[in-house]
Scaffold this active site. Structure first.
Site, PDB file in Angstrom:
ATOM      1  N   CYS A  62       0.833  -1.202   0.000  1.00 40.86           N
ATOM      2  CA  CYS A  62       0.000   0.000   0.000  1.00 40.86           C
ATOM      3  C   CYS A  62       0.867   1.251   0.000  1.00 40.86           C
ATOM      4  O   CYS A  62       1.383   1.650   1.057  1.00 40.86           O
ATOM      5  CB  CYS A  62      -0.941  -0.005   1.198  1.00 40.86           C
ATOM      6  N   CYS A  83      -0.498   4.065   2.158  1.00 37.68           N
ATOM      7  CA  CYS A  83      -0.298   3.831   3.595  1.00 37.68           C
ATOM      8  C   CYS A  83       1.139   4.097   4.020  1.00 37.68           C
ATOM      9  O   CYS A  83       1.389   4.730   5.054  1.00 37.68           O
ATOM     10  CB  CYS A  83      -0.656   2.391   3.955  1.00 37.68           C
ATOM     11  N   ASP A  84       2.100   3.609   3.232  1.00 38.27           N
ATOM     12  CA  ASP A  84       3.487   3.563   3.690  1.00 38.27           C
ATOM     13  C   ASP A  84       4.463   4.419   2.898  1.00 38.27           C
ATOM     14  O   ASP A  84       5.634   4.537   3.284  1.00 38.27           O
ATOM     15  CB  ASP A  84       3.983   2.113   3.666  1.00 38.27           C
TER      16      ASP A  84
END
Length: 314
Positions: free
Chosen positions: A137, A140-141
């Site tokens: 992701c 997300c990261d």
């Protein structure tokens, strides 16, 4: 076998399931949750989350799931360990069997929040560096790789979207593409090819990853012009999988209508093809797949289930 009865059964945990649990518990629906084999869902394997509102300093995935679980249980959510192995949505009340337990459940409404699992290459190294450089992701990261080189595996729209997002953060983005062309839409191909930070490695596969405790690079193999395999390494700090997700719907065995990607099809909010059955989170969302959007769907599904019960006086 003991039969438990409830006004609302929640299948699956994670942000969607726990949020649905909070709302249905506060509505006095006495909900039951079958949490699945990985309580908390994908976020259990996420080391740091910085984009979920309310956590000013960020939070680890396990900690956030622990908080959501505790909040739901505070209001009375009954959680059963295990996974659903069989459902019967053909008549009312709905009937569900929990694998490996002595429980059968009869429910007036059901919320399916079983999520979707990222597709991986199957390399042992992926698990070794999970949360230490390997991610599925970018949204997300990606923040953790500002100014650092990364790679994205895949040649479809998902991979291109990940690469473009990361190009705004990383110093360089390699796209590792097995074929000699991109499968993405023309507009995505154009955007990727015109981005100076993105280098596409065609006819290339990942053989392994390496690094001392954290990811430092990838072993790759490229098919040259003469058909020979050229093994080489690329120095990267982040390795992102962009080859899609698989919704966790096999247990439904055709009980609900799915879209072409296998995700639960929803109508008018979170309603499914069976009245009284609702879907929330990544299992019904092939587009956003974020913790906050899953939590929002969990809220909506809970409210939809409550309205269904009121309208049918159950």
């Amino acid at each position: 076998m003991e039969t438990l009865k409830t006004k609302c059964l929640i299948i699956g945990s994670g942000p969607a399931g726990y949020t649905a649990g909070i709302y249905t518990s506060r509505a006095n629906l006495n909900p039951i949750m079958v949490e699945g084999l990985q309580p908390g869902g994908q976020l259990i394997t996420t080391t740091e989350i910085e984009n979920f509102p309310g956590y000013v300093e960020g939070v680890t995935g396990p900690k956030m799931m622990e908080d959501l679980r505790a909040q739901a249980q505070r209001y009375g959510l009954h959680i059963i360990s295990g996974e659903v192995g069989e459902v019967d949505f053909s008549s009312h009340p709905f009937k569900v069997k929990v694998t490996g337990s002595d429980y059968a459940i009869e429910a007036q409404t059901v919320i399916v929040s079983t999520g979707a699992g990222a597709k991986y290459l199957g390399l042992p190294d992926e698990q070794q560096y999970m949360g230490m450089g390997v991610s599925a992701c970018a949204t997300c990261d990606g923040f953790f790789f500002r100014g650092r080189p990364v790679a994205v595996v895949g040649g479809g729209d998902t991979a291109c979207e990940e690469a473009l997002y990361l190009a705004n953060l990383a110093s360089k983005v390699y796209m590792i593409v097995r074929k000699d062309y991109l499968r993405a839409s023309k507009v995505m191909q154009k955007r990727v090819s015109e981005n100076p930070k993105i280098e596409i490695l065609y006819r290339t596969v990942t053989k392994g990853l390496f690094g001392n405790e954290v990811l430092e690079g990838a072993h790759v193999s490229t098919i040259g012009e003469n058909g020979e395999a050229i093994d080489h390494d690329i120095a990267i700090d982040g390795f992102f999988l962009g080859i899609g997700h698989s919704p966790n719907t096999a247990f439904l065995n055709g009980a609900l209508e799915l879209d072409e990607g296998g995700y639960i099809r929803t109508f008018k909010g979170t309603s499914t093809s069976v009245p009284g059955v609702f879907a929330a989170g990544d299992v019904a969302d092939p587009v956003y797949q974020q913790a906050i959007s899953a939590a929002g769907m969990g809220c909506r599904a809970a409210l939809d289930a409550e309205r269904f019960l009121i309208e049918h006086e159950q």
